[in-house]
Each structure stands twice: as C-alpha cells, then as structure tokens.
Motif scaffolding. Structure first.
Motif, PDB file in Angstrom:
ATOM      1  N   ASP A   5     -16.934 -42.764  -5.634  1.00 22.43           N
ATOM      2  CA  ASP A   5     -16.600 -42.112  -4.373  1.00 22.43           C
ATOM      3  C   ASP A   5     -17.278 -42.818  -3.211  1.00 22.43           C
TER       4      ASP A   5
ATOM      5  N   ARG B 276     -15.188 -44.217  -0.301  1.00 22.89           N
ATOM      6  CA  ARG B 276     -15.140 -43.381   0.881  1.00 22.89           C
ATOM      7  C   ARG B 276     -15.878 -43.989   2.060  1.00 22.89           C
TER       8      ARG B 276
ATOM      9  N   GLN C  24      -5.955 -39.561  -0.234  1.00 26.32           N
ATOM     10  CA  GLN C  24      -7.089 -38.750   0.187  1.00 26.32           C
ATOM     11  C   GLN C  24      -7.544 -39.124   1.596  1.00 26.32           C
ATOM     12  N   PHE C  25      -7.552 -40.428   1.886  1.00 27.24           N
ATOM     13  CA  PHE C  25      -7.883 -40.871   3.237  1.00 27.24           C
ATOM     14  C   PHE C  25      -6.910 -40.262   4.247  1.00 27.24           C
TER      15      PHE C  25
ATOM     16  N   ASP D 259      -5.093 -37.551   3.936  1.00 26.26           N
ATOM     17  CA  ASP D 259      -5.317 -36.106   4.038  1.00 26.26           C
ATOM     18  C   ASP D 259      -6.560 -35.789   4.873  1.00 26.26           C
ATOM     19  N   ASP D 260      -7.542 -36.694   4.855  1.00 25.56           N
ATOM     20  CA  ASP D 260      -8.787 -36.478   5.599  1.00 25.56           C
ATOM     21  C   ASP D 260      -8.667 -36.864   7.076  1.00 25.56           C
ATOM     22  N   GLY D 261      -7.469 -37.304   7.483  1.00 26.69           N
ATOM     23  CA  GLY D 261      -7.251 -37.575   8.896  1.00 26.69           C
ATOM     24  C   GLY D 261      -7.402 -39.013   9.329  1.00 26.69           C
TER      25      GLY D 261
END
Length: 390
Positions: free
Chosen positions: A252, A256, A310-311, A313-315
């Motif tokens: 992660d 991330r 995921q990126f 979705d995280d904006g």
C-alpha cells in the motif's frame, strides 16, 4: 577549413590537461579528428570548447574515475561511450565495469558476438568480483550464440569458484536471473547442484536464492521433488509467515505514496507502476516484500487495475499507469544510493519516470473498446476492466 598547426597544439595541450593523457597522444587525437573533418572550422572560444568536449569524451583519461565518468553522463552512457572510456585505460581494472556495461547494451540490442568479446576483455583485466560479473555475461552470450556446452562450462566454473565462500547475494541473484532468461533448466540444475554440493546448510549459508531457483528448474524438468525442494517449500512458508503481518502495508505504501501533488489545495495525479510481464517473476524472486511470490501474473494485473481504480475513487485528478523496467530500476537505485527493496525507493523511481518519460505512460482508464493497457491485445472492456479477466 582545417585548423592550423598552432591551434592544433593549443587544443592538444588543453586536451592533455583535461584528460591527463600524454601530450603526444592528445596531439595525435587532434590530428586524427581534424583529418576526419570532425573539428569545428574555426578554433575560436566556442570552437575550442566544442573540440575539447569531443576529444575529452573520446580520450577520457586515466585521472577520471568510473564514478566521475558515470556522473558526467547522468549514469546512462551509451555503449560507444563506455568503450571509448575503457579504450583510454588498457589493462586497467577500472575499465572492466565499462566493458561489462557496454557488453550488456550490445547484448540487449542482439549484438551477442560483440558483447562476448567485451565480456572476455573485461574478465582479463578485472578484479575478482568484477571478473565474476564478466563471466556471467560471457556464459550468457555463449549460450545465445548456440554454444551451450561452453556456456555450461563457464557457469559451472563460476559455481566452483563461489562454492564454500561467503555468498554474494547480488551475484547469486544475477546468475539466477541469467539462467532464467536463457530458459535452459538443465544448465540451471547443474549450476545449482554444483554450488549446493559444497554446503551442509544451504539456508544457513545464505543460498536461499539458489535453493528456490533449483526448485523452479526441477519442476521445469518434471523431476520428482527431493529434500532440497522440500527445503525450498519450507523457506517459502517461513517468508510468508514473516511477511504476512506487513506485506500489505508495504505494498500500500509503495503504491499510495506514488502521487504527484500539483496544487496547494491537495489535488494530485495517481501513479501506478506496472512491471512488464517478463520482469514480474524476477521482481518477486529478488524483493518478495514488494511483490510476493504467491501472486501470479493475472492477479498482479488485477491488482494494478484495482490500484488505479482506488486512486480514481479517492479523487485523483488523473491516473497514469507508469511502465517500469527491472534493470532500469536497479540502475536508478544504485545511482541514488538507495536500497531497491524499500517502498520509498520504488515510489521515488515511479515519480522520476512520470517526470522524465511521460510519453511512455498510459492514461487510465483507456477507452472501453480500445486495447487493454496490459498489452494482451484484447479490448479493455473484455480484459482488465472485467474483474474476472485472466
């Protein structure tokens, strides 16, 4: 216009001082370059600077260290530049790494006979550690040129040389990588058995990579599992138990953190590093902390797709799939003096690729009816966009 003798002498004197080569040798190089029409027509201030850069590049000079040479080329000289630098240092062990790097560049371009010559030259002048690197290249080129018997002899001679000594983990990994690339399990098994025969405790002696590689080639040859294969299974179980508590955290972190923050209000671009298919098993073998061996190629692709999603979705303002390359990553880590196993090194490498080579990236998501980013040739909607793909 040909530079006059006075200008030639001035230039030769400047080259001699810059490279520490004898004046007469510098003058010969000036005359040769002049006759070939390589020098500026006018050796005024600008012309002298251009000519000096050309001849310094050509001659290098015994006073320049290999590290300084790499720094002068930002760590990425061409094969020709490596060869020129080495040619200025005949019989000097410092020239061996340059010859080896030039050899691998020629090998990558398919010039295996030229590469073999460079590795042979490097082995003749190198110190013990560098000589072993040259032997790996020599054996690989012999194999690619169809001389499997001599390739086998060089690999086994290297195993004999390493047997019973303190293991050089990087060297062992390089041999295993080379044998994997050659896809000759018979030679791989011979090399592993020769090296392991000198050890009563392979794991205690630091030969983990050899034990794991042996299990792989054993399976390729469809041989019955033996005690060493069981040892490899035990090693995998130990690694899994050791890494289970923090593997997900490391993965992660590596994924991330790899973002480029672009505005004060926190907007960012999501960057997802993607290894090419052929590099995935080698990354797993070297750094299972970053990519566990239990992850197959299909699962790896699904993971990359999930990270990109995921990126988003995280904006993230934009998401990019950034193609990496194992050999390039190792060069980057060495140049930065960073450990490649650390997630922050992987993050920094991803960010450097994004900044320096954006042309190789793929914007995510690709068009539904366009080719998938993974290179399968299948439409994206029928490949990685489909969670059941692969």
């Amino acid at each position: 216009m040909t530079p006059n003798p006075t200008h030639r002498k001035r230039l030769a004197n400047a080259v001699s001082k810059a490279t520490s080569v004898p004046y007469q040798r510098a003058l010969d190089a000036v005359i040769q370059a002049s006759n070939a029409g390589e020098l500026p027509a006018r050796l005024d201030t600008d012309g002298m600077r251009q000519a000096l850069a050309l001849l310094t590049e050509r001659l290098g000079g015994p006073a320049e260290s290999f590290e300084a040479f790499l720094g002068r080329h930002s760590g990425e000289p061409t094969a020709r530049q490596y060869e020129r630098w080495a040619a200025a240092r005949p019989d000097n062990p410092e020239a061996a790494p340059a010859l080896i790097n030039a050899g691998w560049q020629h090998s990558k371009d398919g010039g295996h006979r030229k590469a073999l010559d460079l590795f042979l030259r490097a082995a003749r002048i190198a110190d013990a550690d560098c000589r072993r690197l040259a032997l790996i290249g020599q054996a690989e080129q012999l194999h690619r040129l169809g001389d499997q018997e001599n390739a086998r002899s060089v690999f086994l001679a290297l195993a004999d040389e390493l047997a019973g000594k303190e293991p050089d983990l990087d060297l062992l990994n390089q041999v295993c990588d080379s044998l994997t690339d050659l896809d000759d399990p018979a030679i791989g098994l011979d090399w592993c058995d020769r090296l392991l025969a000198a050890s009563d405790d392979p794991l205690g002696d630091g030969l983990d990579a050899v034990v794991i590689h042996r299990q792989s080639v054993h399976a390729q040859l469809d041989l019955e599992p033996d005690e060493l294969d069981q040892l490899s299974d035990e090693l995998e179980e130990q690694e899994t138990a050791l890494l289970q508590s923090w593997t997900n955290l490391v993965r992660d972190e590596a994924d991330r953190v790899a973002v480029s923050r672009t505005t004060p209000d926190g907007a960012f671009d999501g960057l997802v590093l993607v290894w090419p298919d052929e590099d995935v098993p080698m990354v797993q073998e070297r750094w299972p902390q970053l990519l566990p061996r239990s992850v197959d190629l299909a699962e790896y692709r699904r993971n990359r797709e999930h990270r990109a999603r995921q990126f988003s979705d995280d904006g993230a303002r934009r998401v990019f799939l950034v193609p990496g390359e194992l050999s390039e990553y190792e060069r980057y880590a060495a140049h930065e003096g960073a450990a490649p196993v650390l997630p922050q090194t992987l993050t920094a490498y991803t960010q450097a690729l994004h900044a320096q080579h954006p042309e190789g990236e793929t914007a995510w998501p690709p068009p539904r009816n366009g080719p998938c980013w993974c290179g399968s040739g299948v439409k994206y909607k029928k490949c990685c966009r489909n969670p059941d793909a692969g």
